[in-house]
Design a protein around this motif. Structure first.
Motif, PDB file in Angstrom:
ATOM      1  N   GLU A   1      -7.224  -2.658  -8.935  1.00 51.39           N
ATOM      2  CA  GLU A   1      -8.198  -1.793  -9.469  1.00 51.39           C
ATOM      3  C   GLU A   1      -8.343  -0.455  -8.907  1.00 51.39           C
ATOM      4  O   GLU A   1      -8.351   0.811  -9.453  1.00 51.39           O
ATOM      5  N   LEU A   2      -8.412  -0.319  -7.280  1.00 50.15           N
ATOM      6  CA  LEU A   2      -8.613   0.858  -6.968  1.00 50.15           C
ATOM      7  C   LEU A   2      -7.156   1.827  -7.061  1.00 50.15           C
ATOM      8  O   LEU A   2      -7.205   3.071  -7.257  1.00 50.15           O
ATOM      9  N   GLN A   3      -5.934   1.255  -7.180  1.00 54.32           N
ATOM     10  CA  GLN A   3      -4.751   1.926  -7.303  1.00 54.32           C
ATOM     11  C   GLN A   3      -4.860   2.456  -8.701  1.00 54.32           C
ATOM     12  O   GLN A   3      -4.587   3.677  -8.985  1.00 54.32           O
ATOM     13  N   ASP A   4      -5.537   1.736  -9.787  1.00 53.40           N
ATOM     14  CA  ASP A   4      -5.393   2.135 -11.074  1.00 53.40           C
ATOM     15  C   ASP A   4      -6.455   3.339 -11.162  1.00 53.40           C
ATOM     16  O   ASP A   4      -6.383   4.256 -11.823  1.00 53.40           O
ATOM     17  N   ARG A   5      -7.618   3.259 -10.574  1.00 54.16           N
ATOM     18  CA  ARG A   5      -8.582   4.325 -10.371  1.00 54.16           C
ATOM     19  C   ARG A   5      -7.873   5.794  -9.791  1.00 54.16           C
ATOM     20  O   ARG A   5      -8.363   6.717 -10.336  1.00 54.16           O
ATOM     21  N   VAL A   6      -7.305   5.539  -8.705  1.00 53.27           N
ATOM     22  CA  VAL A   6      -6.567   6.368  -8.135  1.00 53.27           C
ATOM     23  C   VAL A   6      -5.484   7.182  -9.037  1.00 53.27           C
ATOM     24  O   VAL A   6      -5.555   8.375  -9.263  1.00 53.27           O
ATOM     25  N   SER A   7      -4.926   6.366  -9.787  1.00 56.84           N
ATOM     26  CA  SER A   7      -3.744   6.963 -10.710  1.00 56.84           C
ATOM     27  C   SER A   7      -4.286   7.723 -11.693  1.00 56.84           C
ATOM     28  O   SER A   7      -4.066   8.692 -12.167  1.00 56.84           O
ATOM     29  N   LEU A   8      -5.535   7.139 -12.421  1.00 60.48           N
ATOM     30  CA  LEU A   8      -6.326   7.743 -13.400  1.00 60.48           C
ATOM     31  C   LEU A   8      -6.945   8.924 -13.055  1.00 60.48           C
ATOM     32  O   LEU A   8      -6.708  10.198 -13.422  1.00 60.48           O
ATOM     33  N   ARG A   9      -7.492   9.263 -11.706  1.00 63.09           N
ATOM     34  CA  ARG A   9      -8.045  10.246 -11.460  1.00 63.09           C
ATOM     35  C   ARG A   9      -6.794  11.473 -10.866  1.00 63.09           C
ATOM     36  O   ARG A   9      -7.171  12.506 -11.228  1.00 63.09           O
ATOM     37  N   LYS A  10      -5.894  10.843 -10.364  1.00 60.40           N
ATOM     38  CA  LYS A  10      -4.930  11.858 -10.273  1.00 60.40           C
ATOM     39  C   LYS A  10      -4.205  12.387 -11.590  1.00 60.40           C
ATOM     40  O   LYS A  10      -4.212  13.658 -11.591  1.00 60.40           O
ATOM     41  N   ALA A  11      -4.041  11.644 -12.547  1.00 56.21           N
ATOM     42  CA  ALA A  11      -3.849  12.243 -13.590  1.00 56.21           C
ATOM     43  C   ALA A  11      -4.645  13.252 -14.502  1.00 56.21           C
ATOM     44  O   ALA A  11      -4.266  14.226 -14.790  1.00 56.21           O
ATOM     45  N   GLN A  12      -6.182  13.019 -14.106  1.00 54.20           N
ATOM     46  CA  GLN A  12      -7.236  14.015 -14.728  1.00 54.20           C
ATOM     47  C   GLN A  12      -6.930  15.285 -13.981  1.00 54.20           C
ATOM     48  O   GLN A  12      -6.979  16.202 -14.664  1.00 54.20           O
ATOM     49  N   LEU A  13      -6.675  15.217 -12.718  1.00 56.47           N
ATOM     50  CA  LEU A  13      -6.593  16.367 -11.841  1.00 56.47           C
ATOM     51  C   LEU A  13      -5.436  17.157 -12.289  1.00 56.47           C
ATOM     52  O   LEU A  13      -5.632  18.364 -12.351  1.00 56.47           O
ATOM     53  N   GLU A  14      -4.338  16.477 -12.403  1.00 58.81           N
ATOM     54  CA  GLU A  14      -3.096  17.104 -12.744  1.00 58.81           C
ATOM     55  C   GLU A  14      -3.266  17.744 -14.253  1.00 58.81           C
ATOM     56  O   GLU A  14      -2.652  18.930 -14.325  1.00 58.81           O
ATOM     57  N   GLN A  15      -4.035  17.073 -15.307  1.00 56.90           N
ATOM     58  CA  GLN A  15      -4.380  17.849 -16.370  1.00 56.90           C
ATOM     59  C   GLN A  15      -5.111  19.052 -16.435  1.00 56.90           C
ATOM     60  O   GLN A  15      -4.827  19.672 -16.819  1.00 56.90           O
ATOM     61  N   LYS A  16      -5.981  18.797 -15.492  1.00 54.98           N
ATOM     62  CA  LYS A  16      -6.888  20.182 -15.330  1.00 54.98           C
ATOM     63  C   LYS A  16      -6.212  21.260 -14.629  1.00 54.98           C
ATOM     64  O   LYS A  16      -6.405  22.383 -14.956  1.00 54.98           O
ATOM     65  N   VAL A  17      -5.252  20.863 -13.695  1.00 51.48           N
ATOM     66  CA  VAL A  17      -4.503  21.930 -12.926  1.00 51.48           C
ATOM     67  C   VAL A  17      -3.761  22.593 -14.028  1.00 51.48           C
ATOM     68  O   VAL A  17      -3.340  23.877 -13.979  1.00 51.48           O
ATOM     69  N   CYS A  18      -2.952  21.808 -14.764  1.00 46.77           N
ATOM     70  CA  CYS A  18      -2.230  22.353 -15.841  1.00 46.77           C
ATOM     71  C   CYS A  18      -2.950  23.002 -16.949  1.00 46.77           C
ATOM     72  O   CYS A  18      -2.461  24.224 -17.166  1.00 46.77           O
ATOM     73  N   LEU A  19      -4.045  22.699 -17.392  1.00 45.00           N
ATOM     74  CA  LEU A  19      -5.056  23.642 -18.187  1.00 45.00           C
ATOM     75  C   LEU A  19      -5.205  25.079 -17.588  1.00 45.00           C
ATOM     76  O   LEU A  19      -5.594  25.949 -18.218  1.00 45.00           O
ATOM     77  N   CYS A  20      -5.589  24.804 -16.114  1.00 48.56           N
ATOM     78  CA  CYS A  20      -6.071  26.281 -15.584  1.00 48.56           C
ATOM     79  C   CYS A  20      -4.993  27.065 -15.596  1.00 48.56           C
ATOM     80  O   CYS A  20      -5.250  28.282 -15.507  1.00 48.56           O
ATOM     81  N   THR A  21      -3.801  26.770 -15.185  1.00 46.28           N
ATOM     82  CA  THR A  21      -2.474  27.613 -15.089  1.00 46.28           C
ATOM     83  C   THR A  21      -1.901  27.929 -16.340  1.00 46.28           C
ATOM     84  O   THR A  21      -1.128  28.884 -16.428  1.00 46.28           O
ATOM     85  N   CYS A  22      -2.269  26.897 -17.254  1.00 42.66           N
ATOM     86  CA  CYS A  22      -1.479  27.412 -18.453  1.00 42.66           C
ATOM     87  C   CYS A  22      -2.279  28.378 -19.236  1.00 42.66           C
ATOM     88  O   CYS A  22      -1.829  29.139 -20.009  1.00 42.66           O
ATOM     89  N   ASP A  23      -3.620  28.621 -18.975  1.00 48.09           N
ATOM     90  CA  ASP A  23      -4.501  29.618 -19.421  1.00 48.09           C
ATOM     91  C   ASP A  23      -4.179  31.345 -19.210  1.00 48.09           C
ATOM     92  O   ASP A  23      -3.448  31.511 -18.420  1.00 48.09           O
TER      93      ASP A  23
END
Length: 68
Positions: free
Chosen positions: A46-68
């Protein structure tokens, strides 16, 4: 000093009882250990899944910020 027959019989009976109780305790400990290991594995996943999900969310935010 020697033991009479009743004392020898009582000693043997107590040894058998102690052996049975020891076996029951070991079986109980094994059962608890298996349950604890299972719980630990589920919590770890469960913790690994939560970390993976949070990591994906952060990577998506970083991509959105750098792509703008």
């Amino acid at each position: 000093m020697t033991l009479d027959e009743s004392q020898v019989a009582e000693t043997e009976e107590m040894k058998k009882k102690l052996q049975q109780e020891t076996e029951q305790l070991m079986a109980y400990q094994s059962k608890i250990r298996m349950q604890t290991d299972g719980l630990h594995s589920r919590e770890k996943k469960e913790l690994q899944d939560r970390v993976s999900l949070r990591k994906a969310q952060l990577e998506q935010k970083v991509c959105l910020c750098t792509c703008d």
